[in-house]
Design a protein around this motif. Structure first.
Motif, PDB file in Angstrom:
ATOM      1  N   VAL A 157       0.729  -1.106  -0.143  1.00 42.63           N
ATOM      2  CA  VAL A 157      -0.320   0.675   0.211  1.00 42.63           C
ATOM      3  C   VAL A 157       0.951   0.886   0.019  1.00 42.63           C
ATOM      4  CG1 VAL A 157      -1.714   1.313   1.252  1.00 42.63           C
ATOM      5  CG2 VAL A 157      -1.521  -1.119   0.915  1.00 42.63           C
ATOM      6  N   GLY A 158       2.148   1.023   0.587  1.00 40.39           N
ATOM      7  CA  GLY A 158       3.136   2.456   1.361  1.00 40.39           C
ATOM      8  C   GLY A 158       3.307   2.528   0.057  1.00 40.39           C
ATOM      9  N   TYR A 159       3.787   1.692  -1.174  1.00 38.52           N
ATOM     10  CA  TYR A 159       4.621   2.025  -2.383  1.00 38.52           C
ATOM     11  C   TYR A 159       3.473   2.357  -3.345  1.00 38.52           C
ATOM     12  CZ  TYR A 159       6.038  -0.342  -6.750  1.00 38.52           C
ATOM     13  OH  TYR A 159       6.725   0.044  -8.281  1.00 38.52           O
ATOM     14  N   LYS A 160       2.195   2.184  -3.148  1.00 38.53           N
ATOM     15  CA  LYS A 160       1.207   2.059  -4.550  1.00 38.53           C
ATOM     16  C   LYS A 160       0.842   3.691  -4.073  1.00 38.53           C
ATOM     17  CE  LYS A 160      -1.321  -1.748  -5.654  1.00 38.53           C
ATOM     18  NZ  LYS A 160      -1.880  -2.769  -5.430  1.00 38.53           N
ATOM     19  N   HIS A 161       0.548   4.250  -2.602  1.00 41.51           N
ATOM     20  CA  HIS A 161       0.825   5.576  -2.309  1.00 41.51           C
ATOM     21  C   HIS A 161       1.793   6.714  -2.690  1.00 41.51           C
ATOM     22  CE1 HIS A 161      -2.455   4.096   1.342  1.00 41.51           C
ATOM     23  NE2 HIS A 161      -2.748   4.334  -0.520  1.00 41.51           N
ATOM     24  N   THR A 162       2.804   6.191  -2.135  1.00 42.00           N
ATOM     25  CA  THR A 162       4.141   7.100  -3.067  1.00 42.00           C
ATOM     26  C   THR A 162       4.392   7.025  -3.992  1.00 42.00           C
ATOM     27  OG1 THR A 162       5.369   5.995  -0.576  1.00 42.00           O
ATOM     28  CG2 THR A 162       6.797   7.088  -2.787  1.00 42.00           C
ATOM     29  N   LYS A 163       4.137   6.182  -4.938  1.00 44.59           N
ATOM     30  CA  LYS A 163       3.636   6.226  -6.301  1.00 44.59           C
ATOM     31  C   LYS A 163       2.939   7.720  -6.819  1.00 44.59           C
ATOM     32  CE  LYS A 163       3.958   3.129  -9.363  1.00 44.59           C
ATOM     33  NZ  LYS A 163       4.081   2.260 -10.412  1.00 44.59           N
ATOM     34  N   SER A 164       1.334   7.638  -6.355  1.00 45.01           N
ATOM     35  CA  SER A 164       0.931   7.845  -6.736  1.00 45.01           C
ATOM     36  C   SER A 164       0.558   9.952  -6.449  1.00 45.01           C
ATOM     37  CB  SER A 164      -0.350   7.648  -6.082  1.00 45.01           C
ATOM     38  OG  SER A 164      -1.374   8.973  -5.800  1.00 45.01           O
ATOM     39  N   ALA A 165       1.531  10.150  -4.953  1.00 43.20           N
ATOM     40  CA  ALA A 165       1.822  11.254  -4.842  1.00 43.20           C
ATOM     41  C   ALA A 165       3.016  12.055  -5.679  1.00 43.20           C
ATOM     42  CB  ALA A 165       2.675  11.017  -3.138  1.00 43.20           C
ATOM     43  N   PHE A 166       3.561  11.011  -6.322  1.00 42.36           N
ATOM     44  CA  PHE A 166       4.561  11.643  -7.074  1.00 42.36           C
ATOM     45  C   PHE A 166       3.689  12.470  -8.543  1.00 42.36           C
ATOM     46  CE2 PHE A 166       8.428   8.980  -5.158  1.00 42.36           C
ATOM     47  CZ  PHE A 166       8.915  10.210  -5.210  1.00 42.36           C
ATOM     48  N   GLU A 167       2.693  11.088  -8.437  1.00 45.11           N
ATOM     49  CA  GLU A 167       2.040  11.911  -9.772  1.00 45.11           C
ATOM     50  C   GLU A 167       1.218  13.261  -9.628  1.00 45.11           C
ATOM     51  OE1 GLU A 167       2.514  10.818 -12.269  1.00 45.11           O
ATOM     52  OE2 GLU A 167       3.486   8.714 -12.065  1.00 45.11           O
ATOM     53  N   HIS A 168       0.972  13.466  -8.321  1.00 42.65           N
ATOM     54  CA  HIS A 168      -0.265  14.609  -7.346  1.00 42.65           C
ATOM     55  C   HIS A 168       0.918  15.671  -7.436  1.00 42.65           C
ATOM     56  CE1 HIS A 168      -2.767  11.494  -8.056  1.00 42.65           C
ATOM     57  NE2 HIS A 168      -3.707  12.254  -8.271  1.00 42.65           N
ATOM     58  N   GLY A 169       2.956  15.794  -7.557  1.00 40.61           N
ATOM     59  CA  GLY A 169       3.559  16.841  -7.300  1.00 40.61           C
ATOM     60  C   GLY A 169       3.602  17.003  -5.609  1.00 40.61           C
ATOM     61  N   VAL A 170       2.801  15.837  -4.983  1.00 37.59           N
ATOM     62  CA  VAL A 170       2.886  15.806  -3.584  1.00 37.59           C
ATOM     63  C   VAL A 170       3.964  15.294  -3.439  1.00 37.59           C
ATOM     64  CG1 VAL A 170       1.845  15.209  -1.150  1.00 37.59           C
ATOM     65  CG2 VAL A 170       0.702  16.129  -3.280  1.00 37.59           C
ATOM     66  N   ARG A 171       5.000  15.640  -1.510  1.00 39.34           N
ATOM     67  CA  ARG A 171       6.117  15.383  -1.407  1.00 39.34           C
ATOM     68  C   ARG A 171       5.853  14.106  -0.670  1.00 39.34           C
ATOM     69  NH1 ARG A 171       8.320  19.952  -3.266  1.00 39.34           N
ATOM     70  NH2 ARG A 171      10.009  20.245  -4.090  1.00 39.34           N
TER      71      ARG A 171
END
Ligand SMILES: NC(=O)C1=CN([C@@H]2O[C@H](COP(=O)(O)OP(=O)(O)OC[C@H]3O[C@@H](n4cnc5c(N)ncnc54)[C@H](OP(=O)(O)O)[C@@H]3O)[C@@H](O)[C@H]2O)C=CC1
Ligand SMILES: O=C(O)C1=N[C@H](C(=O)O)C[C@H](O)C1
Length: 266
Positions: free
Chosen positions: A81-95
Motif C-alpha cells: 500500500v505504501g509503495y502505491k501511495h508513494t507513486k501516487s503522491a509523485f503523480e500528483h506533485g506531492v512530496r
C-alpha cells in the motif's frame, strides 16, 4: 512561517495516530485529509481516539490528491500500500515522507527514479527515531574494525515485515564498509531451517516477534576475547515523531529522494 498542508495515510494505525497527535502540536502544520482503508467520507474527529480534526477521510489516494491541495503525504501503512501511495503522491506533485517499511530494492529504485523525473523530494526512512539512526551509524563505524556481526531485532507481534526495515538498513550501512564474508563454522548445518537467521551478505539477521515489545535492536560484534553490543530501544511511538517532523520540514527543500534519516541529520 508558511503552513504545510499534510495528508496522513494510515490514521487509525499505531504510527498514523501518533503522527496526527504530532501534527496537532505544530502551529504551521495543517492536516488536509487522511487516507484510510475504511471510513471514507467521515471526518477524522468522528473516529474514536483520534484528535478532533475536521479533515475528511478518503479510501483512495488518487481521489484524495485530486481533490485536496497538499504539500506532503505522510505514509504509515503497509508495504504494498505504501509503495502505491508513494507513486501516487509523485503523480500528483506531492512530496512523500514514508515510514512504511518492507519495500523491495526494486521498488526503492523505481521510486528514486520517479522522484528524479518529477524533480520532487521525498524521504523514505526505515526508522525515524534519532537514537535508532545513531545506533545504525555507530554500527557502521564499528563494522570497520569488527567485521563479524549479527543483528537481533525485536518487535511487537503485529508487525508484518521481517526482517525490520531498520535491520535491513543497518546491514546495508555495514555492507558499505565490510568485505563480504561468511560467519560461523564453514561446516555448520541448520538442523532446523532458519536457525541461523536471515543471511544478508554473510551477516545474520534474527527477528523476534513478541507481545509487549515495541521496537528494539541489538547489533552484536565479535572478535577474539571481546564483544561489542550497540543497542537501541523505542519504548513508545512518540520516539519516532521528532524524526517525522524533521523529514516533513526538510522534504519541502528537497528535489531528490532521500533514503534514511541520517542523510538529513548534520
Ligand atoms: N519509519 C519508522 O520510524 C517506523 C515505521 N513503522 C512502519 O510503519 C508502518 C505502520 O506501522 P504501524 O502503525 O505499527 O502499523 P498499524 O498496522 O498499526 O497501522 C497501519 C494502518 O494502515 C492501515 N491501512 C492498511 N491498508 C491501508 C490502505 N490501503 N489505505 C490506508 N490505510 C491502510 C491499517 O488499517 P487496518 O488496521 O484496518 O488494516 C492500519 O490502520 C509499518 O510498515 C511499520 O513497519 C513503524 C514504526 C516506526
Ligand atoms: O513496525 C514497527 O513497529 C517498526 N518498524 C520499523 C522497522 O521495520 O524498522 C521501525 C521500527 O523498528 C518500528
Amino acid at each position: 512561517m508558511n503552513t504545510v498542508k499534510i495528508v496522513v495515510a494510515g490514521p487509525r494505525g499505531k504510527m498514523g495516530s501518533e503522527a496526527l497527535r504530532m501534527i496537532q502540536k505544530q502551529d504551521n502544520y495543517e492536516l488536509v485529509a487522511c487516507v484510510d482503508k475504511k471510513n471514507g467520507g467521515w471526518k477524522v474527529k468522528d473516529i474514536d481516539g483520534l484528535p478532533p480534526f475536521e479533515a475528511r477521510i478518503y479510501e483512495d489516494m488518487d481521489e484524495c490528491l485530486q481533490e485536496v491541495e497538499a504539500d506532503v503525504l505522510i505514509d504509515l501503512t503497509a508495504p504494498e500500500v505504501g509503495y502505491k501511495h508513494t507513486k501516487s503522491a509523485f503523480e500528483h506533485g506531492v512530496r512523500p515522507v514514508v515510514g512504511t517499511t518492507g519495500f523491495t530494492t526494486d521498488q526503492l529504485e523505481e521510486l528514486t527514479d520517479l522522484s528524479e523525473q518529477k524533480g520532487l523530494g521525498a524521504v523514505i526512512a526505515p526508522n525515524f527515531a534519532i537514537g535508532a539512526v545513531l545506533m545504525m551509524q555507530f554500527s557502521k563505524m564499528a563494522a570497520k574494525y569488527f567485521p563479524n556481526v549479527e543483528i537481533i531485532e525485536r518487535h511487537h507481534d503485529q508487525k508484518l515485515d521481517a526482517p525490520s526495515g531498520t535491520a535491513v538498513k543497518t546491514a546495508e550501512l555495514i555492507q558499505q564498509v565490510r568485505e563480504e564474508q561468511s560467519q560461523g563454522h564453514p561446516n555448520e548445518k541448520e538442523t532446523i531451517p532458519g536457525a541461523r537467521g536471515a543471511d544478508f551478505d554473510g551477516m545474520r539477521i534474527h527477528s523476534v516477534r513478541l507481545p509487549g515489545l515495541v521496537a528494539h535492536q541489538e547489533v552484536v560484534f565479535g572478535d577474539l576475547g571481546q564483544n561489542l553490543t550497540i543497542k537501541h530501544d523505542s519504548f513508545h511511538r512518540e520516539s519516532f515523531m521528532s524524526g517525522v517532523k524533521l523529514a516533513v520540514d526538510r522534504v519541502l527543500e528537497l528535489d531528490v529522494l532521500v533514503y534514511g534519516l541520517e542523510n538529513l541529520m548534520e
